[in-house]
Structures are given as structure tokens and as C-alpha cells.
Design an enzyme around this catalytic site. Structure first.
Site, short mmCIF file in Angstrom:
data_model
loop_
_atom_site.label_atom_id
_atom_site.label_comp_id
_atom_site.label_asym_id
_atom_site.label_seq_id
_atom_site.Cartn_x
_atom_site.Cartn_y
_atom_site.Cartn_z
N HIS A 379 0.79 -1.23 0.00
CA HIS A 379 0.00 0.00 0.00
C HIS A 379 0.83 1.28 0.00
O HIS A 379 0.24 2.37 0.00
CB HIS A 379 -0.94 0.03 1.21
CG HIS A 379 -2.15 -0.83 1.07
ND1 HIS A 379 -3.29 -0.41 0.43
CD2 HIS A 379 -2.39 -2.09 1.47
CE1 HIS A 379 -4.19 -1.38 0.45
NE2 HIS A 379 -3.68 -2.41 1.07
N LYS A 570 -8.55 14.19 3.94
CA LYS A 570 -7.71 12.98 4.00
C LYS A 570 -6.79 13.14 5.20
O LYS A 570 -6.74 14.21 5.82
CB LYS A 570 -6.90 12.81 2.71
CG LYS A 570 -6.13 14.06 2.28
CD LYS A 570 -5.46 13.88 0.93
CE LYS A 570 -6.45 14.03 -0.21
NZ LYS A 570 -6.58 12.81 -1.01
N ARG A 571 -6.04 12.09 5.55
CA ARG A 571 -5.08 12.23 6.64
C ARG A 571 -4.11 13.37 6.33
O ARG A 571 -3.75 13.60 5.17
CB ARG A 571 -4.31 10.92 6.84
CG ARG A 571 -5.09 9.84 7.55
CD ARG A 571 -5.57 10.26 8.94
NE ARG A 571 -4.50 10.32 9.90
CZ ARG A 571 -4.25 9.40 10.82
NH1 ARG A 571 -5.01 8.34 10.92
NH2 ARG A 571 -3.25 9.54 11.67
N LYS A 576 0.88 14.58 1.13
CA LYS A 576 -0.43 14.92 0.56
C LYS A 576 -0.55 16.43 0.29
O LYS A 576 -1.49 16.87 -0.36
CB LYS A 576 -1.54 14.44 1.49
CG LYS A 576 -1.61 12.91 1.58
CD LYS A 576 -2.70 12.46 2.55
CE LYS A 576 -2.70 10.96 2.80
NZ LYS A 576 -3.22 10.16 1.67
N LYS A 682 -14.31 8.70 -4.85
CA LYS A 682 -15.60 9.06 -4.25
C LYS A 682 -16.07 10.41 -4.77
O LYS A 682 -17.26 10.59 -5.08
CB LYS A 682 -15.47 9.08 -2.71
CG LYS A 682 -15.22 7.70 -2.12
CD LYS A 682 -14.71 7.77 -0.68
CE LYS A 682 -14.13 6.42 -0.26
NZ LYS A 682 -13.38 6.47 0.98
#
Length: 855
Positions: A379, A570-571, A576, A682
Site C-alpha cells: 500500500h 484525507k489524513r 499529501k 468518491k
């Protein structure tokens, strides 16, 4: 006379994909509801609380599940299919009530029954605690996969840990994250069934002795693993699979030495040591923390699960008749074990230990069965996230397993040496045992060697694994490496969370897309139908207004619902790049302040997500966003042109409200760092446009929808490699971009933190001198791309058409497609659309056909 507006209840009744409630079914729901209120909760309507009503409804819905659940297990026992075992330390399930009603097809009658009883079903749904047994993407993916495996009729079981405390509840206090424990089981869990009669022992510590029969692990400390079963219903196929979560219990006997010392009370108190194993979920996402308790959790789950798998294999219907089944020759034909990342990778040495030490198999036989049964999903490519357990820790906690790992590695090194003689550097790189510094075991290497299939979770990610992270292993075993692009379940992420849009779609193309998401391609011609385009726009606007009401209630902030809802949830992690988003907010703020009368496309920027409690840079990013929000939202010159909202305690149930209302989805990680992403899918499914880099699944999303329907900016993976080769210097970008320089100078100078001007110095220094994720290099392209976003949003019909093209292209990103690929290409089973008979269609009482244990 004008028609009166529809109430929310009437709107829900009209939704075609949920069907019409039958009178007799409504009566049945009311009767069962009142019965549970009276007999299960021991309340009447005079003293019952809203929570009592929620539980009464949940038990009513569960009653509809039980017959299907038992019948499914009977069916598996009778047919003896190959079982799929999904092993994951995380399951981010969220709430179950709405999802269960939808999958059973009983939402309309439940809604109508509650209405007739004077209750609001949406208020009851909001009472349910989120089952937050995961950190983010990996755990939510596992939840989507369970839904898809049940919907596709696979005999699948999710195994994990029943954490007493899930992912922490995030509070924002004075602009900073505060963690509070998530006591999600405080009021009980309506969906689980404890199985204390099936507790299993798990061993730790001890030592290994050699006997005539081989190695023996002795003098261990035992604890017990108690299973809790949670039903996983498929979509309207009467299949109900099982998620089995283990809870640690102290063994029943006391240590006798305490009695000799008269320390009875201390003996009772010390039982907590064992039970602490499943007390709390580790809250780190994409970061490895080598704590003994975490390793205990991983082994505890694996040891209990493998005992259960072998019990089920041996006690199958044919096990007592067919002598072949009492051997393990057919084990890989009947058992598929999928390791969700390396967290359950101790399954490989544990399976070997069982086969060697308990079942008496030869090494060759045991190893062949283990490899053919196990598969591994990777992952992440971030080095800090890869698990490397210290040998000293393994030697103390799991001495027999360390011996087995050494043996596996020795035999593997022979294979490498045979293929590449005298290439000691390659052997060093590929060894499971890392000798530099503290001696460690590389769990990813163990997982690759012990599995017959290794997969990444997006096309780009899988290529990175082959080209760099696991290049040596790919050169040895190219046939083992596969790609399985992640997906999301359309039941929760469109049908449940966005009923307005679901209805608009269903009225045009029917409802086959719910279980065949590729059917959304039928929407493409409708992009030229102005009436349909306006219906999609209206659905989006309704969702935005609902979210604005929620934000007003929770944050006392007035949102301009015609503004562009720009969302990044998101985290919180440097890769990110929420910080890049924050700098863009400051750029927009400065532009408005400089030219207040210049036309500006209004925006509401929302950021949500949790930072790992010990991740100080991530927590600083949250503080900065909140500080910028305070300044922006209280500046009268800015007005409603720009608002910034930090969404506190982002979780599955909040995502279900935020995502349908979003216009723009921020997927802006540095190319080559995000393995896949599922949030991006999503948003796409719910008609939000994406601004993003060519990273993770963004690459495939662009392929599906066409480059004209997504906002791509910045470096690709080759550009990033080239930049690093040139010795990337962030200061070059700081000095050459006046707007960027102004932003960073304002942050450093205390413009957003006047009470503590030095508050964000470390954050600015990180960006200027240690910009690991090349934020500065991508910033100018990001701002330019955001300008293009504003231009397109200013043309509502053009924007809406792009949204429709996104929805129409979402089919590939269904977890049904992902699971179908796993089933065919890794597990060797075929999905099916068999609809089991509903419980009232089963002739006679068949419960006696069940084996002695619940499947």
C-alpha cells in the site's frame, strides 16, 4: 395555488431506487420495533431516549439479517467453496444502519414505519457511532472490499481486531488538534455477536527446545482471543458474510505464585496486561512505529485467525468423509489468504510453525502450501512506512517465528545466489535480515517471498514497485507481480450518501449501475441534454445547501452556497501537501486585499483530516490552516468571496455529507508518493471535478474521463526524478516567485499568528530547506491550474457537463471490479450473481445442518 414544498420524508419516499414501502411490511417493522423497545431495551415510549429508538431500529434491521446470515453459512457448508480470508489490522466501517437497510432493500418500509411512529429516521441514523477501526484509506478500502465480496457472492471472511478504542476523536481547540479517546463501544454495538464459546489461545514469549519430534515452543505466556462476529450483507442477493474481530482476554487460570504470596487482588489486576493487546488502534497512517504492543497486535490477530482457518478447513462437510481433506494437500485449493499490507505478514511464519511443529509436515511441503495460499498487497512506497521489526524484539516475543524467518531467508538466499552467483550486494539488498545498524527483519521482503502474488493498488504504483522498491524481486519473479487498482463501493458512496443524485441517474438509465457501475457510461450522451444537466446541477446545489446548514450549526459560519466548494479531506501528511493548498488560500486572500473590486470567483475552501498524535509537522499544518481561516473569515474586505473551514473530526459519516456537496476535489500529492487514493474516486462518482497531479489512481481517472475533464498540473514521476538529480533547491522558487515569497514571509512574520509571531518558523524552514515533497517546485503550476478552475466554474453549464463526464467514467473504480480481478487472478475463484433464497423461502428448518460451530 402553488404546490407546497416536499418534506425531507416525502422526498425520500419518492426516491425510485429505494422502491415503495408495502403496508404489511411497514406494520411488521413497527411491531418488531416496539417489541425490541419493550423486551430488549426494557423501555416504553414515556422514558425512551433517541438512542433507545436508534437501538430498537438497529435490532429490528438486524432481525432481517439473521436468517440470511445463518442461511449463507449453511450454504457455504453445503457447497464447500474455496474460502477467501482477508486479513487486515484495520476496518474503517463507519455506520452500519443505513447501509444494511439499503443492501437488504428495506429502507422504504423502515423510513415509513419511523414516520408513522413520529420519529425522524435521519436523526436516528445520526446517533450511531462510527466504527472507526482504521486510520484512513487502507482501512476504508478493507470495508469496501467486504461489501463487494458479499455482493459478488464470494465465500469471504474479514479478520481483524476489535479495538476497544478506534481512531481518536479530533477536537480543534484554539486552532490546534487535541486527541480524545474514541470510546465507540460505550453504549454497546448492535451489530456484533460475541462468540465466547469459540475462544482460542495465543502464545507469546517463552523459548524453543529441540525434541525428537522437532522444535517445540515452551514456557509461553498465554492469552485468549475471543471472536466477535459482524454481519456483512451483500446488495440484495440474500448473501450475508462475516467479519470476525478478535478481542484479547486473560487466560482463565491465575499464576499460582500469586496465591503462594497471598497476592490475590494483584493477580486479578494483572489480567489487564493481556487484555491491553486489543485496547487501542495505533493512530499512525503511513508511518511505522516499532512498539512491542503493535507487534503483539499483529501476531495476536494472525495466530487466532489461522487457527480458525485451519479448524474450518478440517471441519468442512467433506473433511470427515474424504480422507484427502484430512491432509493439507488441498489447502491452497480451499483457502486464499490475502495480506492487507505487511501488518498481517506474521501469517507466513505462523502458518509454517503450525504445519511444521503441530501438523508434522516436511519443510518443503509446508512451504509449498504456504506460498500457494498467501498473497500480499502493498500500500505504500514511503520508506518510513515500511515495517522493519528489530530482531531483539522478535527474539523475545516470538522466538520460534524468528527461527523460521531465518530459515526462510537462508533458503531464499540460496535461490538468489543460484540465479546471481557471487552478487553479494544483491543478496544484501534482497535479504529479509537487514544487518546495518540495529539488526531488523524487513517484513515486505518476507511477504513477497512467502506469497504467490504481490500487487500494488494503482497502475502507476505497481510500476513503481517493479521499477524501484521491489526491482530485485521483480527481476527474480516477474510472474508474481500484479496490479489491482483500488475501488469504492457504489452502494455507500453514491446510493447511500447521495440519494438526490442517485434518483436523477436512476430516472434516466435505471438502477443496474448499483451493482454494475460501468453502466454509468449510459450517461455520456445525456451530457448534451440541457434538462438532465440542470437536474444534476440542482442535485449538487441541494447537497451544498445541506452541508452549509451543517457548517452553520457546527461552526457558526455562513457559507455562500453559490461559491465553489473546494475540498481536501484525507489524513494530514506532508506528502499529501495540504500545506500547498493553504499557501494557495493565502495567495487568493492577498489578491482580494490588493484588488477588492476585481472580479473573483467565490470559494469556500474546506480541509479536513487527522494528524498522527506524534507527527508535529502535520499538527503545525493544521494550526496554520486554522490561523489563516481566522484571518480570512473575519476580514470585511474579503466578505463571502473566500471562506476557509477546517472540518473537525473528519470520519466516514462526515465524508458521506461532505463529498456529495463538493465541487472541487484536491488530490495534489507529489507524483510517485500516493499509492492510489480512494477519496479521489468518491468525489469523481459524486460529480466533483479533480485538481491533481499525475499520481496514484489520478492517472487512470484521467484515462477514463479524458484529459479535458480533469485539472492536472505539476511534475510527473520522471520530472520529479530529474529534479532530484539536479539537486533541487527550494530557495530558487522562493526567490523567483513574488506571490509565493510574500506568503511565506507573512507566515514567518506572524501575520497569521500575531500573538506568537514565531509560531510557524519551523514549518517555513521545513519548506525552504527540507522540502522532501517538492511543494515549492509545483506551486506556480498549481496556482495557474486553480485559475483555470475558476474560469470554468464561472460557466455553470460547462462545469456541470464536465461533472457528468466524471460520473459516467466512474465505472472502473467500483470495488466490485477490483474484487472481481482479485478473485480471478489471485484467489482462483469466480464471482457469481446467485441470489440465495430469502429466509422465508427456505423450506423446513435447516439449522440442524450447520456444523458444530458457526461457520
Amino acid at each position: 395555488m402553488a404546490a407546497s414544498p416536499l418534506s425531507d420524508h416525502d422526498k425520500r419516499k419518492q426516491i425510485s431506487v429505494r422502491g415503495i414501502a408495502q403496508v404489511e411490511n411497514v406494520a411488521g417493522v413497527k411491531k418488531t420495533f416496539n417489541r425490541h423497545l419493550h423486551y430488549t431495551l426494557v423501555k416504553d415510549r414515556n422514558v425512551a431516549t433517541p438512542r433507545d429508538y436508534f437501538f430498537a431500529l438497529a435490532y429490528t434491521v438486524r432481525d432481517h439479517l439473521v436468517g440470511r446470515w445463518i442461511r449463507t453459512q449453511q450454504y457455504y457448508y453445503e457447497k464447500d467453496p474455496k474460502r477467501i480470508y482477508y486479513l487486515s489490522l484495520e476496518y474503517y466501517m463507519g455506520r452500519s444502519l443505513s447501509n444494511t437497510m439499503i443492501n437488504l432493500g428495506i429502507q422504504s418500509e423502515c423510513d415509513e414505519a419511523m414516520y408513522q411512529l413520529g420519529l425522524d429516521i435521519e436523526e436516528l441514523e445520526d446517533i450511531e457511532e462510527d466504527a472507526g477501526l482504521g486510520n484512513g484509506g487502507l482501512g476504508r478500502l478493507a470495508a469496501c472490499f467486504l461489501d463487494s465480496m458479499a455482493t459478488l457472492g464470494l465465500a469471504a471472511y474479514g479478520y481483524g481486531i476489535r479495538y476497544e478504542y478506534g481512531i481518536f476523536a479530533q477536537k480543534i481547540k484554539d486552532g490546534a488538534q487535541i486527541e480524545e479517546p474514541d470510546d465507540w463501544l460505550r453504549f454497546g454495538n448492535a451489530w456484533e455477536k460475541a462468540r465466547p464459546e469459540y475462544m482460542l489461545p495465543v502464545n507469546f514469549y517463552g523459548r524453543v527446545i529441540q525434541t525428537e519430534q522437532g522444535a517445540k515452543w515452551v514456557d509461553t505466556q498465554k492469552c485468549l482471543a475471543m471472536p466477535y462476529d459482524v454481519p456483512i450483507p451483500g446488495y440484495r442477493n440474500n448473501t450475508c458474510n462475516t467479519m470476525r474481530l478478535w478481542s484479547a482476554k486473560s487466560q482463565l487460570q491465575f499464576d499460582l505464585k500469586f496465591f503462594n504470596d497471598g497476592e490475590y487482588v494483584q493477580a486479578v489486576l494483572d489480567r489487564n496486561h493481556a487484555e491491553n493487546i486489543t485496547r487501542v488502534l495505533y493512530p499512525n497512517d503511513n508511518f511505522f512505529e516499532g512498539k512491542e504492543l503493535r507487534l503483539k497486535q499483529e501476531y495476536f490477530m494472525v495466530a487466532a485467525t489461522l487457527q480458525d482457518i485451519i479448524r474450518r478447513f478440517k471441519s468442512s462437510r467433506f473433511g470427515c468423509r474424504d480422507p484427502v481433506r484430512t491432509s493439507f494437500d488441498t489447502f491452497p485449493d480451499k483457502v486464499a489468504i490475502q495480506l492487507n499490507d505487511t501488518h498481517p505478514s506474521m501469517a507466513i511464519p505462523e502458518l509454517m510453525r503450525i504445519f511444521l511443529d503441530i501438523e508434522g509436515l516436511t519443510w518443503e511441503k509446508a512451504w509449498d502450501i504456504t506460498v500457494r495460499s498467501c498473497a500480499y498487497t502493498n500500500h505504500t512506497v514511503l520508506p518510513e512506512a515500511l515495517e522493519r521489526w528489530p530482531v531483539s524484539l522478535l527474539e523475545n516475543l516470538l522466538p520460534r517465528h524468528l527461527q523460521i524467518i531465518y530459515e526462510i531467508n537462508a533458503k531464499f538466499m540460496d535461490v538468489v545466489a543460484k540465479k546471481w552467483p557471487d552478487n553479494f550486494d544483491r543478496m544484501r539488498r534482497m535479504s529479509m535480515v537487514e544487518e546495518e545498524g540495529e539488526k531488523r527483519i524487513n517484513m515486505a521482503h518476507l511477504s513477497i517471498v512467502g506469497a504467490h502474488a504481490v500487487n500494488g493498488v494503482a497502475a502507476l504504483h505497481s510500476e513503481i514497485l517493479k521499477a524501484s522498491l521491489f526491482k530485485d524481486f521483480y527481476e527474480l519473479w516477474p510472474e508474481r507481480f500484479q496490479n489491482k487498482t483500488n475501488g469504492i463501493t457504489p452502494r455507500r458512496w453514491l446510493l447511500l450518501c447521495n440519494p438526490t443524485l442517485s434518483d436523477v441517474i436512476a430516472e434516466r438509465i435505471g438502477d443496474s449501475w448499483i451493482s454494475h457501475l460501468e453502466d454509468l457510461r449510459q450517461l455520456e450522451p445525456l451530457v448534451l441534454n440541457d434538462m438532465f444537466v440542470r437536474e444534476v446541477m440542482t442535485a449538487k446545489q441541494e447537497n451544498k445547501m445541506k452541508l452549509a446548514e451543517l457548517l452553520k450549526k457546527d461552526y457558526n459560519i455562513n457559507i455562500n452556497t453559490s461559491s465553489l466548494f473546494d475540498v481536501q479531506v484525507k489524513r494530514i501528511h506532508e506528502y499529501k501537501r495540504q500545506l500547498m493548498n493553504c499557501l494557495h488560500m493565502i495567495v487568493m486572500y492577498n489578491r482580494i486585499k490588493k484588488n477588492p473590486n476585481h472580479p473573483f470567483v467565490a470559494r469556500t475552501v474546506m480541509i479536513g483530516g487527522k494528524a498522527a498524535p506524534g507527527y508535529h509537522t502535520a499538527k503545525d499544518i493544521i494550526r496554520l490552516i486554522c490561523a489563516v481561516a481566522r484571518v480570512v473569515n473575519n476580514d470585511p474586505i474579503v466578505g463571502d468571496k473566500l471562506k476557509v473551514v477546517y472540518l473537525e473530526n473528519y470520519r466516514v459519516s462526515l465524508a458521506e455529507k461532505v463529498i456529495p456537496a463538493s465541487d472541487l476535489s484536491e488530490q495534489i500529492s507529489l507524483a510517485g508518493t500516493e499509492a492510489s487514493g480512494t477519496g479521489n474516486m468518491k468525489f469523481m462518482l459524486n460529480g466533483a471535478l479533480t485538481i491533481g497531479t499525475l499520481d496514484g489512481a489520478n492517472v487512470e481517472m484521467r484515462e477514463e474521463m479524458g484529459p479535458e475533464n480533469i485539472f492536472i498540473f505539476g511534475m510527473n514521476i520522471d520530472d520529479v526524478d530529474e529534479l532530484h538529480k539536479k539537486n533541487y533547491n527550494p530557495m530558487d522558487y522562493y526567490n523567483s516567485n513574488p506571490e509565493l515569497k510574500l506568503c511565506l514571509d507573512q507566515i514567518r512574520g506572524g501575520y497569521f499568528s500575531p500573538n506568537d509571531p514565531c509560531s510557524f518558523h519551523n514549518l517555513v524552514d521545513t519548506v525552504l530547506y527540507n522540502d522532501r515533497f517538492c511543494l515549492m517546485a509545483d506551486f506556480a503550476a498549481y496556482v495557474k491550474c486553480q485559475e483555470r478552475v475558476s474560469e470554468v466554474y464561472a460557466n455553470p453549464m460547462a462545469w456541470a457537463r464536465m461533472c457528468i463526464m466524471n460520473i459516467a467514467a466512474s465505472g472502473k473504480f467500483s470495488s466490485d471490479r477490483t474484487i472481481t480481478e482479485y478473485a480471478r487472478e489471485i484467489w482462483g475463484v469466480e464471482p457469481n450473481d446467485v441470489k440465495l433464497p430469502a429466509p422465508n423461502e427456505v423450506k423446513g428448518d435447516k439449522t440442524t445442518q450447520l456444523p458444530s460451530t458457526f461457520e
